[in-house]
Design an enzyme around this catalytic site. Structure first.
Site, mmCIF file in Angstrom:
data_model
loop_
_atom_site.group_PDB
_atom_site.id
_atom_site.type_symbol
_atom_site.label_atom_id
_atom_site.label_comp_id
_atom_site.label_asym_id
_atom_site.label_seq_id
_atom_site.Cartn_x
_atom_site.Cartn_y
_atom_site.Cartn_z
ATOM 1 N N ILE A 31 3.918 0.354 -3.957
ATOM 2 C CA ILE A 31 4.568 1.794 -3.504
ATOM 3 C C ILE A 31 3.768 2.646 -3.385
ATOM 4 O O ILE A 31 3.447 3.374 -4.623
ATOM 5 C CB ILE A 31 5.775 1.884 -4.281
ATOM 6 C CG1 ILE A 31 6.867 0.702 -4.371
ATOM 7 C CG2 ILE A 31 6.942 3.031 -3.587
ATOM 8 C CD1 ILE A 31 8.052 1.045 -5.062
ATOM 9 N N PRO A 32 3.236 3.216 -2.198
ATOM 10 C CA PRO A 32 2.040 4.151 -2.096
ATOM 11 C C PRO A 32 2.388 5.523 -2.308
ATOM 12 O O PRO A 32 2.226 6.524 -1.444
ATOM 13 C CB PRO A 32 1.506 3.839 -0.966
ATOM 14 C CG PRO A 32 2.849 3.333 -0.116
ATOM 15 C CD PRO A 32 3.467 2.735 -0.900
ATOM 16 N N CYS A 33 2.997 5.824 -3.659
ATOM 17 C CA CYS A 33 3.122 7.175 -3.717
ATOM 18 C C CYS A 33 1.921 8.101 -3.753
ATOM 19 O O CYS A 33 2.030 9.260 -3.687
ATOM 20 C CB CYS A 33 3.817 7.571 -4.998
ATOM 21 S SG CYS A 33 2.886 6.864 -6.705
ATOM 22 N N HIS A 34 0.693 7.559 -3.895
ATOM 23 C CA HIS A 34 -0.435 8.393 -3.910
ATOM 24 C C HIS A 34 -0.883 8.811 -2.489
ATOM 25 O O HIS A 34 -1.727 9.709 -2.410
ATOM 26 C CB HIS A 34 -1.578 7.404 -4.485
ATOM 27 C CG HIS A 34 -1.791 6.013 -3.470
ATOM 28 N ND1 HIS A 34 -1.033 4.820 -3.589
ATOM 29 C CD2 HIS A 34 -2.561 5.949 -2.312
ATOM 30 C CE1 HIS A 34 -1.464 4.121 -3.105
ATOM 31 N NE2 HIS A 34 -2.486 4.558 -2.016
#
Length: 282
Positions: A246-249
């Site tokens: 889950i690419p919160c970056h």
């Protein structure tokens, strides 16, 4: 004891910080290599093996101007475009390949009672990770910068009443393929998430940001039809239980600055630059 990959990543992360802090002075390869105490030849080779591009090219992907360009060119159409089925370009994982299932109210409230969770430790380009999975999918993925026991205790804090077994299963193995450059054989990844309806909605939205793409907290809030919820979106992003998948970056400040990250801003910069190098390098 640290592995060679962990040692190399830490050196690269330190070099990235040095380059970012001294970008206006345009540090030479020799200066960057000296900062991490290795020879320029070894540093150039190690960096290119890790990122696929030179340190100078990599730094371009971390610049504020590059981030602003991505936000300007892609933000407007990012969520409105119908993603093609399959993979495109040199590597874009579309939301088609990651399916989200929220835990039942009972599983959410009782701390994972009656859940059986397999967990294992694995190396990634950004350090050691602890991965947890249920029968339905990946439930936890975090960078383990501490010792194994301390990292495991953090997992248990999410599901205090679950039963655990240290076992690398097929669900985890498939999820870890995400770090391979060749995703042609990547099967569908399933996530089994503990979160509120709002959090899951935010996490599902993050999955629509392609590799090499970036968004902002306000952009996420607008997409979920709650433009005044930027602060709540920020909290949901910070509570993301599945790092990288889950690419919160990929969520940054609206001014193009990288901003903070649950697992360290240095690591966030490395991840953004690494993904950009895969998506845009020729």
């Amino acid at each position: 004891m640290e592995t060679q990959n962990e040692i190399d990543y830490k050196r690269i992360a330190e070099a990235i910080d040095f380059l970012k802090l001294n970008y206006k002075n345009q540090p030479t390869l020799e200066e960057a290599a000296a900062h991490v105490n290795i020879s320029p030849f070894h540093f150039q080779r190690m960096f290119k093996d890790w990122a696929g591009v030179t340190p100078k090219q990599f730094l371009q992907y971390l610049s504020v101007e590059h981030a602003k360009t991505i936000l300007k060119d892609k933000q407007a159409s990012l969520f409105d475009t119908a993603y093609e089925t399959g993979l495109s370009g040199t590597g874009r994982l579309h939301d088609l390949f990651i399916k989200v299932e929220g835990m039942t109210p009972g599983e959410y409230k009782n701390g994972g009672e009656q859940l059986h969770i397999n967990y294992s430790f694995a190396e990634s380009p950004f350090g050691t990770m602890l991965v947890g999975s249920t029968a339905k999918g990946i439930c936890y993925m975090a960078f383990a910068d501490e010792d194994d026991n301390e990292a495991f205790e953090k997992l248990k804090a999410h599901f205090p009443n679950a039963t655990y077994q240290r076992l690398l299963d097929l669900t985890q193995q498939n999820a870890l393929f995400i770090f391979n450059q060749d995703w042609s054989k990547l099967h569908e990844i399933k996530l089994h998430l503990k979160g509120t309806a709002f959090q899951i909605k935010v996490w599902e939205t993050l999955l629509k940001i392609p590799m090499g793409g970036l968004s902002t907290y306000s952009g996420i809030a607008a997409h979920i039809n709650n433009p005044k919820a930027s602060r709540a979106v920020g909290s949901a992003v910070a509570d993301n239980p599945v790092a990288f998948l889950i690419p919160c970056h990929r969520v940054i400040k609206s001014n193009g600055e990288t901003g903070q990250y649950h697992w360290g801003s240095q690591r966030k910069s490395a991840m953004i630059g690494w993904e950009a190098s895969k998506a845009f390098a020729v």
